[in-house]
Scaffold this motif. Structure first.
Motif, PDB file in Angstrom:
ATOM      1  N   ARG A 105      29.255  80.210  43.716  1.00 35.01           N
ATOM      2  CA  ARG A 105      30.026  79.532  42.681  1.00 35.01           C
ATOM      3  C   ARG A 105      31.125  80.418  42.117  1.00 35.01           C
ATOM      4  O   ARG A 105      32.297  80.030  42.049  1.00 35.01           O
ATOM      5  N   TRP A 170      35.409  73.507  45.517  1.00 34.61           N
ATOM      6  CA  TRP A 170      34.782  74.100  44.318  1.00 34.61           C
ATOM      7  C   TRP A 170      34.423  73.009  43.310  1.00 34.61           C
ATOM      8  O   TRP A 170      33.323  73.006  42.753  1.00 34.61           O
ATOM      9  N   TYR A 171      35.323  72.092  43.096  1.00 35.37           N
ATOM     10  CA  TYR A 171      35.068  71.059  42.087  1.00 35.37           C
ATOM     11  C   TYR A 171      33.973  70.084  42.544  1.00 35.37           C
ATOM     12  O   TYR A 171      33.130  69.675  41.727  1.00 35.37           O
ATOM     13  N   LEU A 174      30.722  71.456  41.808  1.00 37.53           N
ATOM     14  CA  LEU A 174      30.442  71.545  40.376  1.00 37.53           C
ATOM     15  C   LEU A 174      29.910  70.245  39.777  1.00 37.53           C
ATOM     16  O   LEU A 174      29.271  70.280  38.721  1.00 37.53           O
ATOM     17  N   ASP A 177      26.277  69.952  38.536  1.00 35.28           N
ATOM     18  CA  ASP A 177      26.030  70.895  37.450  1.00 35.28           C
ATOM     19  C   ASP A 177      26.725  70.461  36.165  1.00 35.28           C
ATOM     20  O   ASP A 177      26.209  70.683  35.062  1.00 35.28           O
ATOM     21  N   LEU A 426      32.008  77.095  32.385  1.00 33.14           N
ATOM     22  CA  LEU A 426      31.431  76.477  33.575  1.00 33.14           C
ATOM     23  C   LEU A 426      30.281  77.335  34.090  1.00 33.14           C
ATOM     24  O   LEU A 426      30.290  78.567  33.919  1.00 33.14           O
ATOM     25  N   SER A 430      25.243  77.973  40.923  1.00 32.70           N
ATOM     26  CA  SER A 430      24.945  76.566  41.183  1.00 32.70           C
ATOM     27  C   SER A 430      23.511  76.250  40.764  1.00 32.70           C
ATOM     28  O   SER A 430      22.553  76.790  41.326  1.00 32.70           O
TER      29      SER A 430
END
Length: 455
Positions: A105, A170-171, A174, A177, A426, A430
């Motif tokens: 991450r 990456w997004y 996310l 999460d 953020l 993960s």
């Protein structure tokens, strides 16, 4: 049942252990020191860029023999640092390497921020960065079209593709999460913010199915980018006829160096971060040990590249190749070549053989910093070769100015500022993938598979 881990507060779920770092209003002193240091250096970047726009690129130390200078040195250095995130996230995902889960991450975040810093330098070096869109083929009445034989145009397409795919990858990772943070949020604005970013995620079977398909497709798309992006960057040099640049070894040589410096940056930042946030249960000494082995392997590939350059220059009996090699080693900038050899080869490759050193906080931090310095000197040595042209009448010297240093330090400030904001808002690890690593009797394995449990 949620998987449990043991920390200073006793048994807590993985979601609470990782999500609590984001939702907690108090952050360790190290985070404040790093964020304020990055913010201070970011102000240096603002001043340097403002002065550059006002006066022009002449405020840098570039001249007729050395027309690139620090701008391209820093560009290639930052692109190299961004390679570790894609390698850890995409390649190791397709190879079923579960140890990547603890570091993928924030290595992906580092990739995005490093590419942003890298893209800054070619734009500033253009002199008129507000016309950057001329590098794209779009219909216009002026008849201005990109020169597709120019490596600058290749860089634009390669770097923008790399940044776009990395950002989406990456997004997408996310989203589950972010939904977990939405459900754990204590305040209304946190629930609203993370709820919007989670895109309505509810964890249904159809959500997981579509998520896994998209995630694996993006992983497959990202994998060739590990090789292609820095290969295209190496073509900036390899397609020319400059001695020691016109070499077929440059593409694999640059890719190995990018992975070398990228892993060094990940370890250099991850070690203090895990100590500040007490995350030793997630990012263990075993992870540091494996990454040290990767650095050892890529370090030898880079060292082989240096040896190959010197050997082919001698064996080829080319006057300009061998003369340029001697200039690199014993000329006016010979100090930078030997600094490169010491910091990039001698020091790291001497100590990375030891398992005890690979698991030592102090030694790994020193080795990673040494590698980052050495890889910067590598690009410096390559670019400053231009100071000696074919005839002595065109010889010159290159000396960076305070504005060169200000822009370079400012780019580091931009990277640190964005990275510490990422740590603040953020999850750096993960949550959903970490749950998969625990045995089912502890409540793990209840989320998505990401290929590990796929039929």
């Amino acid at each position: 049942m949620h998987p449990l881990v043991l920390n200073k507060h006793g048994l807590v779920s993985i979601g609470d252990a990782i999500g609590g770092v984001v939702l907690n209003t108090k952050h360790p002193r190290g985070w404040w020191l790093g964020f304020l240091a990055g913010l201070a250096m970011l102000q240096i970047l603002a001043v340097s860029v403002a002065w550059l726009f006002y006066m022009g690129v002449g405020v840098w130390g570039i001249n007729v023999p050395v027309a690139w200078g620090f701008a391209i040195v820093n560009f290639v250095w930052w692109i190299g640092i961004g390679h570790a995130g894609t390698l850890i996230s995409a390649v190791l995902l397709l190879m079923h390497q579960k140890w990547r889960t603890s570091i993928n991450r924030f290595s992906e975040a580092m990739t995005i921020f490093a590419v942003m810093c890298a893209g800054l330098f070619p734009l500033l070096h253009m002199g008129r960065p507000w016309f950057f869109y001329w590098l794209y083929p779009f219909p216009n009445v002026a008849g201005v079209w990109p020169q597709f034989r120019s490596p600058l145009t290749w860089d634009v397409f390669a770097v923008t593709t790399y940044f776009t795919v990395s950002l989406v990858f990456w997004y997408i990772g996310l989203i589950p999460d972010l939904a977990s943070l939405r459900d754990q949020a204590r305040t209304r604005w946190q629930r609203l913010l993370y709820g919007v970013l989670a895109l309505g995620w509810r964890g249904s079977a159809i959500h997981w199915r579509r998520y896994e398909k998209v995630y694996l497709i993006l992983g497959g798309i990202s994998t060739p980018l590990v090789l292609s992006v820095h290969t295209v960057v190496s073509f900036d040099f390899a397609v020319s006829i400059v001695p020691l640049w016109h070499a077929t070894i440059f593409p694999p040589f640059f890719v190995a160096g990018a992975i070398y410096s990228g892993f060094a940056m990940v370890v250099a930042i991850a070690l203090p971060v895990r100590r500040w946030y007490k995350l030793e249960d997630f990012f263990t000494d075993h992870h540091v040990d494996i990454m040290g082995k990767v650095m050892l392997a890529t370090g030898f590939l880079v060292t082989y590249g240096y040896f190959s350059e010197a050997w082919m220059a001698w064996y080829g009996h080319t006057l300009y190749e061998w003369g340029t090699t001697m200039e690199r080693m014993f000329g006016p900038y010979g100090w930078s070549y030997w600094a490169l050899i010491i910091t990039n080869c001698a020091f790291p490759l001497t100590f990375l053989w030891s398992k005890r050193i690979r698991r030592s906080f102090f030694w790994m931090e020193m080795i990673c910093i040494s590698v980052l310095i050495g890889m910067w000197f590598e690009r410096y040595v390559i670019v400053i070769t231009l100071a000696r042209e074919y005839i002595p009448a065109q010889w010159g010297r290159y000396a960076p100015t305070i504005w060169d240093y200000g822009t370079m330090i400012g780019s580091m400030g931009l990277f640190l500022t964005l990275f510490f904001l990422f740590l603040r808002y953020l999850p750096m690890i993960s949550i959903t993938e970490m749950r998969e690593l625990l045995p089912r009797k502890q409540g793990g394995g209840g989320g998505h598979s990401i290929m590990e449990n796929a039929p």
